[in-house]
Design a protein around this motif. Sequence first.
Motif, PDB file in Angstrom:
ATOM      1  N   ARG A 185       5.878   3.162   1.165  1.00  0.00           N
ATOM      2  CA  ARG A 185       5.317   1.988   0.500  1.00  0.00           C
ATOM      3  C   ARG A 185       5.454   0.806   1.461  1.00  0.00           C
ATOM      4  NH1 ARG A 185       7.658   2.165  -4.544  1.00  0.00           N
ATOM      5  NH2 ARG A 185       5.951   3.551  -5.146  1.00  0.00           N
ATOM      6  N   VAL A 186       4.327   0.446   2.075  1.00  0.00           N
ATOM      7  CA  VAL A 186       4.313  -0.587   3.111  1.00  0.00           C
ATOM      8  C   VAL A 186       3.854  -1.913   2.515  1.00  0.00           C
ATOM      9  CG1 VAL A 186       3.403  -1.247   5.373  1.00  0.00           C
ATOM     10  CG2 VAL A 186       3.784   1.184   4.834  1.00  0.00           C
ATOM     11  N   PRO A 187       4.691  -2.944   2.563  1.00  0.00           N
ATOM     12  CA  PRO A 187       4.320  -4.237   1.981  1.00  0.00           C
ATOM     13  C   PRO A 187       3.487  -5.087   2.940  1.00  0.00           C
ATOM     14  CG  PRO A 187       6.530  -4.365   2.846  1.00  0.00           C
ATOM     15  CD  PRO A 187       6.075  -2.939   3.061  1.00  0.00           C
ATOM     16  N   SER A 188       2.813  -6.060   2.391  1.00  0.00           N
ATOM     17  CA  SER A 188       2.051  -7.010   3.213  1.00  0.00           C
ATOM     18  C   SER A 188       2.999  -7.818   4.088  1.00  0.00           C
ATOM     19  CB  SER A 188       1.252  -7.945   2.304  1.00  0.00           C
ATOM     20  OG  SER A 188       0.725  -9.027   3.058  1.00  0.00           O
ATOM     21  N   HIS A 189       2.622  -7.970   5.360  1.00  0.00           N
ATOM     22  CA  HIS A 189       3.368  -8.824   6.294  1.00  0.00           C
ATOM     23  C   HIS A 189       2.570 -10.080   6.638  1.00  0.00           C
ATOM     24  CE1 HIS A 189       6.392  -5.753   8.164  1.00  0.00           C
ATOM     25  NE2 HIS A 189       6.085  -5.390   6.920  1.00  0.00           N
ATOM     26  N   ARG A 190       1.364 -10.137   6.124  1.00  0.00           N
ATOM     27  CA  ARG A 190       0.399 -11.145   6.575  1.00  0.00           C
ATOM     28  C   ARG A 190       0.884 -12.577   6.403  1.00  0.00           C
ATOM     29  NH1 ARG A 190      -5.921 -10.642   4.871  1.00  0.00           N
ATOM     30  NH2 ARG A 190      -6.746 -12.491   5.925  1.00  0.00           N
TER      31      ARG A 190
ATOM     32  N   VAL B 189       0.853  -1.180   0.000  1.00  0.00           N
ATOM     33  CA  VAL B 189       0.000   0.000   0.000  1.00  0.00           C
ATOM     34  C   VAL B 189       0.892   1.233   0.000  1.00  0.00           C
ATOM     35  CG1 VAL B 189      -0.176  -0.010   2.522  1.00  0.00           C
ATOM     36  CG2 VAL B 189      -1.866   1.243   1.185  1.00  0.00           C
ATOM     37  N   ASP B 190       0.544   2.203  -0.842  1.00  0.00           N
ATOM     38  CA  ASP B 190       1.250   3.474  -0.859  1.00  0.00           C
ATOM     39  C   ASP B 190       0.560   4.407   0.128  1.00  0.00           C
ATOM     40  OD1 ASP B 190       3.364   3.619  -3.173  1.00  0.00           O
ATOM     41  OD2 ASP B 190       1.668   2.503  -4.000  1.00  0.00           O
ATOM     42  N   VAL B 191       1.310   4.863   1.122  1.00  0.00           N
ATOM     43  CA  VAL B 191       0.752   5.724   2.167  1.00  0.00           C
ATOM     44  C   VAL B 191       1.398   7.107   2.086  1.00  0.00           C
ATOM     45  CG1 VAL B 191       0.363   6.047   4.633  1.00  0.00           C
ATOM     46  CG2 VAL B 191       0.404   3.729   3.672  1.00  0.00           C
ATOM     47  N   PHE B 192       0.559   8.135   2.080  1.00  0.00           N
ATOM     48  CA  PHE B 192       1.035   9.515   2.047  1.00  0.00           C
ATOM     49  C   PHE B 192       0.626  10.198   3.347  1.00  0.00           C
ATOM     50  CE2 PHE B 192       0.509   8.155  -2.304  1.00  0.00           C
ATOM     51  CZ  PHE B 192       1.640   8.634  -2.934  1.00  0.00           C
TER      52      PHE B 192
ATOM     53  N   LEU C 174       5.125   3.701  10.074  1.00  0.00           N
ATOM     54  CA  LEU C 174       5.180   3.422   8.637  1.00  0.00           C
ATOM     55  C   LEU C 174       6.604   3.071   8.231  1.00  0.00           C
ATOM     56  CD1 LEU C 174       2.850   6.298   7.367  1.00  0.00           C
ATOM     57  CD2 LEU C 174       2.292   3.868   7.658  1.00  0.00           C
ATOM     58  N   CYS C 175       7.543   3.416   9.078  1.00  0.00           N
ATOM     59  CA  CYS C 175       8.955   3.030   8.997  1.00  0.00           C
ATOM     60  C   CYS C 175       9.768   3.873   8.010  1.00  0.00           C
ATOM     61  CB  CYS C 175       9.120   1.558   8.635  1.00  0.00           C
ATOM     62  SG  CYS C 175       8.291   0.442   9.802  1.00  0.00           S
ATOM     63  N   GLU C 176      10.881   4.399   8.521  1.00  0.00           N
ATOM     64  CA  GLU C 176      11.796   5.143   7.664  1.00  0.00           C
ATOM     65  C   GLU C 176      12.297   4.269   6.519  1.00  0.00           C
ATOM     66  OE1 GLU C 176      14.551   8.245   9.352  1.00  0.00           O
ATOM     67  OE2 GLU C 176      14.164   7.082  11.182  1.00  0.00           O
ATOM     68  N   GLY C 177      12.454   2.979   6.791  1.00  0.00           N
ATOM     69  CA  GLY C 177      12.934   2.056   5.767  1.00  0.00           C
ATOM     70  C   GLY C 177      11.959   1.851   4.630  1.00  0.00           C
ATOM     71  N   TYR C 178      10.687   2.171   4.852  1.00  0.00           N
ATOM     72  CA  TYR C 178       9.673   2.050   3.805  1.00  0.00           C
ATOM     73  C   TYR C 178       9.411   3.393   3.116  1.00  0.00           C
ATOM     74  CZ  TYR C 178       8.459  -2.627   5.521  1.00  0.00           C
ATOM     75  OH  TYR C 178       8.488  -3.949   5.890  1.00  0.00           O
ATOM     76  N   MET C 179      10.129   4.434   3.525  1.00  0.00           N
ATOM     77  CA  MET C 179       9.904   5.745   2.918  1.00  0.00           C
ATOM     78  C   MET C 179      10.466   5.772   1.499  1.00  0.00           C
ATOM     79  SD  MET C 179      10.601   9.542   4.479  1.00  0.00           S
ATOM     80  CE  MET C 179      12.334   9.699   4.077  1.00  0.00           C
TER      81      MET C 179
END
Length: 286
Positions: free
Chosen positions: A265-270, A229-232, A249-254
Motif C-alpha cells: 500500500r503505497v501512499p501519495s508523496h506528491r 494505491v494498493d499494488v499487487f 514498492l518498499c518493504e515498509g509498505y508491504m
Amino acid sequence: MRGAKSSFLLINMKQIVLCFLFLGIIFFILSLTFSSSSSSTNTKVKLPKCPSNCNKIPLALSSALLHYATTNITPQQTSHEITLTARVLHRKSPCNFLVFGLGYDSLMWATLNYGGKTVFLEEDKNWIRQIKSEFPTLDSRHVAYDTKVRHATQLLTSSKSDENCYHIAHPMESNCTLAPKSVPSDVLDVEWDVIMVDAPTGYHDDAPGRMQAIYTAGLLGRWREEGDVDVFVHDVDRDVEDVFSKEYLCEGYMVEEVGKLRHFRVPSHRSSVGRIPFCPTTNVKN
C-alpha cells in the motif's frame, strides 16, 4: 498470466471458488437493491416505478459467471491469491484498476471492478488480438519494454545509484532508466486506486521482466494527488519480482503476502516531496 494446464480436480476447485466470488458480488448488488426498497417502505418515500430490468443481474456479471462456470481455462493465480486482491477491490470498487498483463483471468478482474475503469497493459500484440476476439469489451493497450531479465542485476545496481530513480515526479517526466517509455500518456495521467503487476513475461533470460512495471506502479502511487494505491505483485518467488518490489514498492509498505502474491500500500508523496523518505523507516502494515 496464461498458465499451464491444471489437473482436473484443481480446475474444478478454481471454478467453484470463482463462482462463489461472482455470486458474492451479485448477492451484494441485490442486497443493496432490497435494502433500498425496504428503506423506502419504512420512510414512506414514493419512488418512481422500477423498470422491468432493474432487478436483473447486470449483463457483465452474468456473462462472467457463465464464462467461468463453463470453461476449463482458469487463472494462473490460486484461489487464495485471487481472494486477497478481491477483498481490496470489494472495498474500493468501482475504482481505477490498472493491470500489467492480459489473459483469461482479465474478464474476472474487470468484473470484480464492476462499474469502474479497468485497463490491461500487454507486451504481445498477437495475444491482445486473441483475447479481444473472445472478450471484446476489455480495455487492453500494447506496451513495449526495452529490458531483459538477464540484465536485471545490472539494472538494479545502476538504478540504485541514480538519484533520479528516487525522485518523485510524473511518470512521463522521470529520468530514471526504469521509468515507462511506451505506456500511453492517458494511462499515466489516471490516478489508479489498485494496480496488479502480473506481466510482462519474466520466466526466462530473454524475457523483458517486470522491473519497469514494478517501478512504474510505485511511481504512479507516489504521484497521486492524495490517498494511496494498493499494488499487487505476482510471482514474488522469482528474484526480479522479489528484489525490485522490495526496493521500489518498499518493504515498509508491504501489507500482506499470500502464496506468490505480495500486497503493498503505497501512499501519495506528491504533497510531501522532500519531507518524507522514498521508503518508510518503519513498517506501515495494518
